[in-house]
Scaffold this motif. Structure first.
Motif, PDB file in Angstrom:
ATOM      1  N   GLY A   1       0.829  -1.204   0.000  1.00 14.06           N
ATOM      2  CA  GLY A   1       0.000   0.000   0.000  1.00 14.06           C
ATOM      3  C   GLY A   1       0.858   1.247   0.000  1.00 14.06           C
ATOM      4  N   ILE A   2       0.263   2.341   0.414  1.00  9.70           N
ATOM      5  CA  ILE A   2       0.977   3.616   0.427  1.00  9.70           C
ATOM      6  C   ILE A   2       0.509   4.435   1.624  1.00  9.70           C
ATOM      7  N   ILE A   3       1.445   4.951   2.397  1.00  9.69           N
ATOM      8  CA  ILE A   3       1.151   5.767   3.572  1.00  9.69           C
ATOM      9  C   ILE A   3       1.172   7.229   3.133  1.00  9.69           C
ATOM     10  N   GLU A   4       0.006   7.844   3.134  1.00  9.38           N
ATOM     11  CA  GLU A   4      -0.123   9.178   2.560  1.00  9.38           C
ATOM     12  C   GLU A   4       0.559  10.247   3.400  1.00  9.38           C
ATOM     13  N   ASN A   5       0.641  10.044   4.716  1.00 12.65           N
ATOM     14  CA  ASN A   5       1.209  11.065   5.598  1.00 12.65           C
ATOM     15  C   ASN A   5       2.599  10.679   6.092  1.00 12.65           C
ATOM     16  N   TYR A   6       3.313   9.874   5.306  1.00 13.47           N
ATOM     17  CA  TYR A   6       4.596   9.376   5.813  1.00 13.47           C
ATOM     18  C   TYR A   6       5.634  10.489   5.972  1.00 13.47           C
ATOM     19  N   LEU A   7       5.558  11.552   5.182  1.00 21.65           N
ATOM     20  CA  LEU A   7       6.532  12.628   5.315  1.00 21.65           C
ATOM     21  C   LEU A   7       6.438  13.292   6.683  1.00 21.65           C
ATOM     22  N   GLU A   8       5.215  13.560   7.135  1.00 17.98           N
ATOM     23  CA  GLU A   8       5.044  14.169   8.453  1.00 17.98           C
ATOM     24  C   GLU A   8       5.502  13.207   9.553  1.00 17.98           C
TER      25      GLU A   8
ATOM     26  N   ALA B   1      12.300  11.678  13.038  1.00 18.22           N
ATOM     27  CA  ALA B   1      13.666  12.213  12.959  1.00 18.22           C
ATOM     28  C   ALA B   1      13.912  13.210  14.080  1.00 18.22           C
ATOM     29  N   ASP B   2      12.912  14.024  14.373  1.00 15.97           N
ATOM     30  CA  ASP B   2      13.042  14.984  15.479  1.00 15.97           C
ATOM     31  C   ASP B   2      13.225  14.274  16.819  1.00 15.97           C
TER      32      ASP B   2
END
Length: 608
Positions: A99-106, A112-113
């Motif tokens: 599938g694809i995680i639409e909010n993966y960038l956030e 990372a923070d």
């Protein structure tokens, strides 16, 4: 379409996993991997390319264990590589994902923070880190997974391993398929039934928003909210052909339902959300594309309708003049082509005779040729200067469904790709267009959930002798496609028209016996289309409206309303297509026609 398999039992897991993945090779993939519990830890083997490469790796560096997971991947986020292949590890957690995680960038930025580091470019690795955070805080595997799925947006199915829980797997499903196979002192997880048919025919189907905890002697189902789910297994008595149909009555219906995954597979590895750009490796050496002064789209049948939509994409997004021609007409009209012209040809099979002839004509006259095909290394793909493949997977039914929507997906990507390289699309503009595309598969899923309501409409109008389809602008080609689908498989006369042309002839056809399907998105021409619809109403036409903006006003006019989710105007054609496909299918099924192999038609027209 990624392939997933998991095993918990007493036998050699790696052999079962690889054999199961072989049953899923029809889904297409660019890399593969397996993971098993071995000597108190999880051992992972991954490789780029085909399963024979994985088998070679396992011979060179074997792994043991009786619990494990396996995966074949088509890249979505991150290009094909061993680094991006599944399974993905974070701490003691190992995950495979379809599938694809639409909010993966956030999610990735937040991780990372918090000090998390990443070893891949994938959205999947985000999931493994999130679950690892939860287990480190003291949650068990089930509760950690349940907590994380609430943070994920998009379509996904996942299977999770935890080094401290070596006797179990946890699976979760939202929009992409997961089945559980029940054996004797062993149980299985898979993305599709053929992967496990050699071992069991007792199947549990996970529904959206459900999880499964799988051990060798027990399967426990629950919802994402934590509520227990009681469900009896089904015994699947399928022959090989039925197994290929996935339990659907016809291949056509199966392929309609495969579209969310086919769209995901087509965009895999081609969207760069962080850079607000599209990556089309196939065009790395095609500098001539962005320098084109004109594009000419050529195809036949359903692919011609995709060309009409593609014209809008290239003109609206990339600001390149474009025109469309039938492949069967193109060569005979002595077309004007030069070095500044790019011929874009679209063919599912890559073998369409008239389209192939158009390629030859363009090459003779010095024009570059870009092909959009589904079949790798087909004749058209070999003769073109560049080719972009749709990853629709095999399309068995003669009438095209998922090939069409994946062609639209490629054309949308192409529009963004060319626009960015021509400097006519800003970074924020590209980011918005890409985000809308990421959301598209889940929107298509929402359309498919209206299937039962559309089936009722089909039965209500299934005896009509004529249908009229109306659309405006970018959705006029969808009216043509809806009419073609109905003609192809139900043998009912149907015509598609630009709504603004209705008063120039088609209005004479309208009476109380003619259902009129109106495509009515809330776009810049909504009021004009609404006015056309009222003209149909005043003449007694039975109106079936497909819209992203249902309203009391429409309810007063239309006999039936088929709602779809909203999106940007360039992607609404995909969403409006889904109800039309289902309407055509159920009318054909109601009338008892041969849905998968309509009379007089062939899947690929290889003679002129």
């Amino acid at each position: 379409m990624c392939g997933i398999i998991g095993y918990v039992g007493d036998r050699d897991a790696s052999f079962i996993l690889v054999q199961g993945l072989k049953r899923l090779e029809y889904r297409g993939y660019d890399s593969a991997g397996v993971a098993t519990f071995q000597d108190g830890s999880i051992a992972i083997r991954r490789c780029l390319g085909k399963l024979e490469n994985l088998e070679r790796l396992l011979r060179e560096a074997p792994i043991s264990g009786t619990v494990g997971i396996g995966h074949t991947r088509w890249a979505t986020h991150g290009r094909p590589s061993e680094q991006n292949a599944h399974p993905h590890r974070a701490g003691k957690i190992v995950v495979i994902h379809n599938g694809i995680i639409e909010n993966y960038l956030e999610l990735r930025a937040a991780l990372a923070d918090r000090g998390r580091t990443f070893s891949s470019e994938t959205d999947t690795e985000v999931i493994s880190h999130l679950i690892d955070e939860r287990v480190q805080s003291g949650q068990d595997l089930v509760h950690a997974t349940r907590s994380v799925v609430h943070e994920l947006e998009g379509s996904f199915s996942i299977v999770v391993m935890h080094e401290d829980s070596p006797d179990r797997l946890v699976a979760a499903k939202s929009a992409t398929p997961i089945v559980i196979g029940l054996g004797e002192n062993e149980n299985f997880v898979a993305s599709d039934i053929p992967a496990i048919l050699d071992h069991t025919r007792r199947i549990l189907f996970l529904e959206d928003g459900e999880m499964a905890e799988v051990t060798r002697d027990r399967v426990t189902l629950s919802t994402f909210a934590g509520d227990p789910v009681a469900r009896e297994p089904r015994t699947v008595a399928w022959d090989p052909v039925t197994a290929q149909k996935g339990g659907y009555r016809h291949f056509l219906l199966k392929e309609i339902h495969e579209q969310p995954q086919a769209i995901i597979d087509t965009m895999r590895g081609r969207i760069l959300q962080e850079q607000s750009d599209v990556s089309l490796d196939e065009l790395a050496k095609a500098d001539w594309l962005a320098q084109a002064r004109r594009m000419v789209f050529v195809a036949c049948g359903t692919a011609w309708h995709a060309c009409l939509v593609g014209k809008y994409f290239l003109e609206h997004i990339a600001r390149i003049p474009a025109e469309v021609d039938y492949a069967s007409e193109f060569r005979s009209r002595d077309p004007v082509l030069d070095e500044g012209t790019v011929l874009v040809v679209i063919s599912q099979s890559g073998e369409t005779a008239d389209t192939l002839a158009a390629v030859e004509t363009a090459r003779e006259r010095g024009a570059k040729v870009l092909a959009i095909c589904n079949v790798v290394d087909s004749s058209i793909a070999r003769k073109a200067d560049a080719v972009i493949y749709t990853h629709a997977g095999p399309e068995i039914s003669v009438a095209s469904t998922k090939a069409f929507t994946t062609q639209l997906t490629v054309l949308y990507l192409l529009g963004i790709y060319v626009a960015r390289r021509r400097g006519v699309l800003s970074e924020p503009g590209a980011h918005a267009l890409i985000q809308d595309l990421v959301n598209l598969p889940s929107h298509v899923e929402q359309c498919l959930k209206r299937e039962r309501a559309i089936e009722k409409v089909a039965k209500k109008y299934g005896n009509a002798r004529d249908f009229l389809y109306l659309g405006r602008g970018i959705n006029f080609p969808i009216a043509l496609e809806g009419a073609l689908k109905l003609k192809e498989i139900s043998y009912v006369h149907a015509e598609g028209y630009a709504a603004g042309e209705m008063k120039h002839g088609p209005i004479a056809l309208i009476n109380e016996e003619v259902p009129v399907v109106v495509l009515l998105p809330k776009d810049a021409v909504y009021q004009k289309s609404l006015s056309n619809m009222k003209e149909v109403e005043s003449r007694g036409g039975r109106i079936i409206v497909v819209t992203d903006a249902p309203s009391p006003e429409l309810e007063d006019i239309a006999w039936e309303i088929l709602p779809v989710p909203t999106s940007n105007p360039c992607l609404l054609p995909v969403l409006l297509t889904i109800p039309l496909q289902l309407l055509a299918y159920y009318i054909a099924d109601y009338r008892g026609t041969d849905v998968d192999q309509p009379r007089n038609l062939a899947k690929s027209v290889t003679v002129e």
